[in-house]
Design an enzyme around this catalytic site. Structure first.
Site, short mmCIF file in Angstrom:
data_model
loop_
_atom_site.label_atom_id
_atom_site.label_comp_id
_atom_site.label_asym_id
_atom_site.label_seq_id
_atom_site.Cartn_x
_atom_site.Cartn_y
_atom_site.Cartn_z
N SER A 1 0.69 -1.08 -0.14
CA SER A 1 0.02 0.19 0.33
C SER A 1 0.82 1.07 -0.02
O SER A 1 1.78 1.53 0.81
CB SER A 1 -1.03 -0.01 1.34
OG SER A 1 -1.13 1.28 1.32
N GLY B 1 -6.95 0.16 4.25
CA GLY B 1 -6.29 -1.11 4.21
C GLY B 1 -6.86 -2.28 4.27
O GLY B 1 -6.91 -3.10 3.43
N ASP B 2 -7.94 -2.16 5.05
CA ASP B 2 -8.92 -3.39 5.11
C ASP B 2 -9.88 -3.66 4.06
O ASP B 2 -10.07 -4.86 3.52
CB ASP B 2 -9.76 -3.37 6.64
CG ASP B 2 -8.89 -3.41 7.97
OD1 ASP B 2 -7.81 -3.85 7.65
OD2 ASP B 2 -9.18 -2.61 8.76
N GLY C 1 -0.48 4.23 0.17
CA GLY C 1 -1.16 5.16 0.87
C GLY C 1 -2.17 5.63 -0.21
O GLY C 1 -2.68 5.09 -0.94
N GLY D 1 -2.07 4.68 -4.02
CA GLY D 1 -2.46 3.41 -4.60
C GLY D 1 -1.67 2.30 -4.03
O GLY D 1 -1.44 2.19 -3.04
#
Lengths: 312, 312
Positions: free
Chosen positions: A220, A251-252, A222, A225
């Site tokens: 990730s 993130g989940d 952030g 992308g």
């Protein structure tokens, strides 16, 4: 069904206050209580996407009861099936104190209950049964006290032995040990990846993490992308522009989209586009950890997926 | 028995952290969970002193269950009898975040459940029954949402109608209204008294509060002891020296001692000496809200009770 594992589940409390001032007394103006822990968040998003999902991990004490009630009360999409294993200790709480004016958040995380060896054994037995009907499994979040640091490596091996694709989303030593057991997929952020590989250059660190044992590494970046190193190639997936909002749960949501794409047999660019769009739609939602459906649909065709320039 | 009323009961959580930093994430190193709300604290101290005590007020939801379990698990001295009235809403939590190094505390208080008119009616019926066997009653703490601001005045009148001496320990408008119903005793601190009377001079403010309707006013001067304006005269009770420690619960211990002295028929100087000694012994206890028994015994003969110089 898709199985998610949350060894350190939580009741997530969000407290709104005018502004947090250390050593002062505050009247909390709003309290929100939600079932928490990464794997539970992933399962809720999968349920909202219409996937049959089962959660396991531990729940205990009065907070564990609350957690199970909150989970049963989740209404959007497919209900999430509760296969949590009871423990003697009490499920932890997390408290997010949100300053009303700025939206800045101060986080307080309880450590979680100590898990006894017999409880771990009961869990692994349950996990092995659940793998039998699973099309994919995600292992998510931190380890509660009392669980050995190689726990995720053990769970990765059990999944691989059962022929179930396994995604590992954790950090620190549990991630390092877990990777060595060769999970199908890991989804670190830049910080977790730097801790693992010692490199802060994401392209290099992502490829390095693959060499350590993960079949695919989705990093990730952030708001910028995702970066993917897979057996089929390298990709970078980016939203049309960085989005503003609450990154809690983004993130989940990416993990949920990656699992959904995996069980649907989608190719990597499709999986990555969905993960970036769903993640951005989560940041845009007014409710932390939920996603904005219309934003998801409108963002999806606008995600670019390219082979990164530094891939060579 | 002695009855204590806590309309806004709480599950009190104490979180120890290295140091609270706004907008950062914290691992809580220790979690302590206790039954809370002023009247419950008073009752626990009375139980520890060997008095038969009953608590009433409201409890609801999973936190209400936790509260009742914690209350049942209180072991020192006489067990406290639970006569809490069930409500649909959830009992609030309070979170005290303690910096490990300095001991400084940041307090976060949930507002508490909204009480419906039918729940208030059920409570007043229960309260009237309990008054029947009570030798004294203490009305303690803030009002939860939904309860009219004259609620304590109503409860004071019911107690007086039943011939039960009544102590009122609250602040703001509920205190102002409650005093007009002529309680036997109020125990404000200097801040609450200044709010009520507009005067920051404690001797004058204490006498002024008596004129507003309270038969006796016992003003807390913090580490300097208590000031009393009673039908039998004026007194100031002081510890031999201010004590250092955690003041949480010191006021509740003073209330407990005043109630105990009242039912024992002690004279005012004796009641005040016990209240100051028990309050100081609470500050000295390593556990917030409990008192150090040997400190209590050793301080008691060293409390001075005098007619204040400004009494004339």
């Amino acid at each position: 069904m898709i199985l998610t594992v949350t060894l350190n589940t939580a009741v997530d409390l969000t407290y709104r206050v005018p502004a947090l001032v250390p050593h002062a007394s505050h009247r909390v103006t709003q309290v929100i209580e939600r079932p928490g822990g990464k794997g539970l968040n992933v399962a809720r998003v999968l349920g909202a996407l219409g996937h049959e999902t089962v959660v396991t991990g531990f729940a205990g004490g009065a907070t564990g009861e609350t957690l199970r009630e909150l989970l049963a009360g989740t209404t959007a999409g497919q209900p999430v099936r509760d296969a949590l294993v009871p423990v003697a200790g009490s499920t932890r709480r997390t408290v997010a104190v949100v300053d009303a004016a700025s939206g800045d958040t101060t986080q307080l995380n309880e450590p979680g209950p100590a898990i006894a060896p017999a409880e771990w054994a009961a869990f692994t037995a349950r996990y092995a049964e659940l793998l039998d009907g699973a099309r994919a499994v995600a292992l998510c979040g931190s380890l509660p006290p009392g669980i050995h640091v190689g726990a995720y490596a053990e769970l990765v091996r059990l999944a691989r032995g059962a022929g179930v694709p396994v995604l590992l989303d954790t950090s620190g030593e549990p991630l390092r040990r877990g990777i060595a057991a060769r999970p199908d997929l890991i989804k670190p952020n830049a910080e977790e990846l730097a801790q693992l590989t010692g490199s802060r250059e994401p392209h290099r660190a992502t490829r390095d993490a693959r060499r350590r044992g993960a079949h695919a590494v989705i990093t990730s970046l952030g708001p910028e992308g995702l970066l993917a190193a897979t057996p089929e190639g390298l990709w970078q997936a980016s939203p049309p522009a960085p989005v503003q909002g609450n990154p809690t749960g983004a993130g989940d949501s990416a993990v949920a989209a990656l699992l959904a794409g995996l069980v649907d047999g989608a190719d990597w660019p499709t999986r990555l586009a969905h993960a970036v769009a769903l993640s951005a739609a989560t940041v845009l939602s007014p409710v932390a950890g939920e996603f904005d459906e219309s934003a998801y649909e409108s963002l999806l065709p606008r995600i670019t997926v390219e082979t990164p320039a530094t891939a060579a």
